[in-house]
Design an enzyme around this catalytic site. Structure first.
Site, PDB file in Angstrom:
ATOM      1  N   GLY A 107      37.143  83.627 136.525  1.00 32.74           N
ATOM      2  CA  GLY A 107      37.823  83.705 135.235  1.00 32.74           C
ATOM      3  C   GLY A 107      38.622  84.987 135.110  1.00 32.74           C
ATOM      4  CD1 TRP A 109      44.887  89.389 130.209  1.00 25.64           C
ATOM      5  CD2 TRP A 109      43.429  88.731 128.638  1.00 25.64           C
ATOM      6  NE1 TRP A 109      45.563  89.257 129.026  1.00 25.64           N
ATOM      7  CE2 TRP A 109      44.698  88.852 128.051  1.00 25.64           C
ATOM      8  CE3 TRP A 109      42.342  88.315 127.846  1.00 25.64           C
ATOM      9  CZ2 TRP A 109      44.935  88.576 126.698  1.00 25.64           C
ATOM     10  CZ3 TRP A 109      42.571  88.047 126.499  1.00 25.64           C
ATOM     11  CH2 TRP A 109      43.850  88.179 125.948  1.00 25.64           C
ATOM     12  CD  GLU A 150      38.311  88.143 129.795  1.00 22.57           C
ATOM     13  OE1 GLU A 150      39.400  88.590 129.418  1.00 22.57           O
ATOM     14  OE2 GLU A 150      37.534  88.789 130.488  1.00 22.57           O
ATOM     15  CE1 TYR A 151      36.471  87.618 125.860  1.00 25.98           C
ATOM     16  CE2 TYR A 151      38.797  87.635 125.288  1.00 25.98           C
ATOM     17  CZ  TYR A 151      37.686  88.268 125.789  1.00 25.98           C
ATOM     18  OH  TYR A 151      37.789  89.574 126.223  1.00 25.98           O
ATOM     19  CG  MET A 215      33.044  92.330 128.727  1.00 25.82           C
ATOM     20  SD  MET A 215      34.494  91.492 129.390  1.00 25.82           S
ATOM     21  CE  MET A 215      34.596  90.076 128.294  1.00 25.82           C
ATOM     22  CD1 TRP A 368      37.603  97.041 133.259  1.00 28.56           C
ATOM     23  CD2 TRP A 368      36.665  95.336 134.395  1.00 28.56           C
ATOM     24  NE1 TRP A 368      38.615  96.326 133.877  1.00 28.56           N
ATOM     25  CE2 TRP A 368      38.066  95.283 134.568  1.00 28.56           C
ATOM     26  CE3 TRP A 368      35.856  94.379 135.025  1.00 28.56           C
ATOM     27  CZ2 TRP A 368      38.683  94.305 135.340  1.00 28.56           C
ATOM     28  CZ3 TRP A 368      36.478  93.404 135.785  1.00 28.56           C
ATOM     29  CH2 TRP A 368      37.874  93.371 135.931  1.00 28.56           C
TER      30      TRP A 368
END
Ligand SMILES: *[C@@H]1O[C@H](CO)[C@@H](O)[C@H](O)[C@H]1NC(C)=O
Ligand SMILES: *[C@@H]1O[C@H](CO)[C@@H](O)[C@H](O)[C@H]1NC(C)=O
Ligand SMILES: CC(=O)N[C@H]1CO[C@H](CO)[C@@H](O)[C@@H]1O
Length: 481
Positions: A107, A109, A150-151, A215, A368
């Site tokens: 997955g 963004w 996302e998402y 996150m 991250w």
């Protein structure tokens, strides 16, 4: 710092670990595309320090229209056609640290929401996804999967509100299949209430997931047209009148997820190793919530306006004049230079966040992502200063790769880490060590503008590969000292 204080700190760290029992997780995301970056920004699989993470996550694979897990970059992922073979090399890191868990992330963004909305809505496509994920995991020797949709019910979603139950259904079916293979099931989820409440049935997804990576970053950004922190711990400067439900802070995020029924032993708090940059509308109005015209400076390696890696930022701080500020309420730093405004995290702010989160007895921390830490130690003497800071406050004992001693939460460095070697630098950059295959020199200008060598060691039993400027498998380098 004197020996007594170090001793006391040591005792506190040991005690924390004893009280909380289980070892805390450090889940390290690796953005594979960093292998394409230039110079000191280039980060290959072999740059991963397997002692500093309990889990390493390979990002990202995608899915196609039939829900099948597919490579987004076959050259990086596979060996065919002189590819980089990174899926295999990533799992080979277990030879360095046999206890490390490797996780495959699907997955992210750039994949968007639409394909996942369709896949999760259709029994046959869910089955394709699950079967192909397990196949990929088994083929390369991963320990589990991380879903980064996302998402659900946001962005370019196809089925809108139905995504919420379909995501739960997908996780339920994954759980049943994964249990047969003893695999870990993780997901990265949005953090703040205003977003997470759109996407998840928290008690339901918590039943099926092993680890939930909340996150806690990108809470403010350049599109807001006012400056704001990437990942504030508490309500900060300028937030005095924000109602509690709209707060974008780590304390509010933890409260929300735990109160909604996410078990603390499954919650891992996601923290950033990068900052957000803003262009100020007026250089003299430069606090938090100051008017901004949008995204600010880009870093030399990540090359994206609006964000900057810590490795890029710490080098700017060394080379340029910045005014470093600290929001004492939000407990995060920010920096100003003329019209440039940057929100970021340093060892101090990450330490404060981890300490705060540990009160709730959460499972650990996700980072991250490790390729934007100062992984070479180009700015300061230790490499991975942020990842190390997180390990230390979690009570994990770690070796320092640069000088073989146990790291301590202090900026003072043991004198052995000073470059006392005979090596003479003729230029900045990387150079092989003429006396040893497993180490190399990094030549950098010190504060007095004098070139000094820094001896760095390859992880595991890797050898320095001067042609590719990275640590590599011995059979792929031609060092025979
Ligand atoms: C999806 O990928 C699989 C495996 O590569 C392939 O067999 C299938 O045809 C692909 N489907 C689409 C619609 O591209
Ligand atoms: C910037 O703000 C200062 C202080 O409020 C003000 O005096 C000045 O005129 C502003 N400059 C611009 C270009 O708007
Ligand atoms: C389990 C579940 O809620 N399935 C739904 C997924 O989304 C599709 C498309 O909207 C619905 O038809 C299903 O009922």
């Amino acid at each position: 710092m004197n020996k007594f204080i170090l001793f006391v700190l040591g005792v506190i760290l040991v005690t924390t670990e004893q009280i909380t029992g289980k070892e805390k997780y450090v889940v390290c995301y690796y953005g594979t595309w960093a292998a394409y970056r230039n110079g000191l920004g280039k980060f290959d699989v072999t740059n991963i320090n397997t002692e500093l993470c309990t889990h390493i996550v390979y990002t990202f694979l995608g899915i196609n229209r039939t829900g099948t897990v597919v490579s987004l970059d076959p050259y990086l992922d596979y060996p065919e056609n002189w590819g980089r073979d990174n899926l295999r090399k990533f799992n080979a890191l277990k030879k360095q640290n046999p206890t490390i868990k490797t996780i495959l992330a699907v997955g992210g963004w750039n994949e968007g929401s639409a394909k996942y909305s369709v896949m999760a809505a259709t029994p046959k496509l869910r089955k394709n996804f699950i079967t192909s994920a397990i196949e990929m995991i088994k083929k390369f020797g991963f320990d589990g999967l991380d879903i980064d949709w996302e998402y659900p019910n946001r962005g370019d979603t196809v089925y809108g509100h139905d995504d919420i139950n379909n995501f739960t259904q997908l996780l339920k079916e994954l759980r049943e299949a994964f249990d047969k293979h003893g695999l870990l099931l993780c997901a990265a989820v949005s953090s703040v209430k205003s977003m997470a409440s759109l996407s998840y049935d928290i008690p339901a997804i918590s039943r099926y997931l092993d680890l939930i990576n909340v996150m806690a970053y990108d809470m403010n950004g350049a599109s807001d047209l006012v400056t704001g922190h990437n990942s504030p711990l508490h309500r900060g400067e300028g937030d005095e009148n924000v109602p509690k439900d709209n707060l974008k802070t780590i304390d509010a995020v933890l409260e929300y997820w735990l109160e909604q029924g996410c078990p603390p032993e499954k919650l891992i708090l996601g923290l950033p190793l990068y900052g957000h940059t803003f262009k100020l509308s007026n250089a003299t109005i430069n606090g938090v919530r100051a008017p901004s015209d949008g995204p600010g400076i880009a870093g030399p390696y990540t090359a994206t306006r609006g964000m900057i890696g810590y490795n890029e930022l710490c080098m700017k701080f060394r080379r340029e004049t910045w005014k470093l500020k600290y929001d004492n309420s939000a407990k995060v730093p920010y920096a100003v230079q003329g019209n440039n405004w940057v929100s970021y995290d340093d060892a101090q702010s990450l330490t404060a966040k981890v300490k705060y989160a540990l009160q709730f007895n959460i499972a650990g921390i996700t980072l991250w992502s490790i390729e934007t830490d100062d992984f070479l130690g180009a700015c300061y003497l230790d490499d991975y200063p942020l990842t190390r800071a997180v390990n230390i406050v979690l009570g994990r004992s770690i070796e320092s790769t640069t000088h073989g001693s146990v790291s301590t939460p202090t900026t003072e460095k043991p004198s052995t880490s000073q470059p006392t070697d005979q090596f003479v630098c003729e230029d900045t950059g990387f150079f092989p060590n003429p006396d040893d295959c497993t180490s190399y020199y990094y030549c950098v200008k010190n504060a007095g503008n004098i070139l000094v060598p820094k001896l760095l060691h390859c992880p595991g039993n890797l050898h320095w590969d001067q042609n590719n400027e990275l640590c590599n498998y011995p059979d792929q380098t031609n060092c025979n000292i």
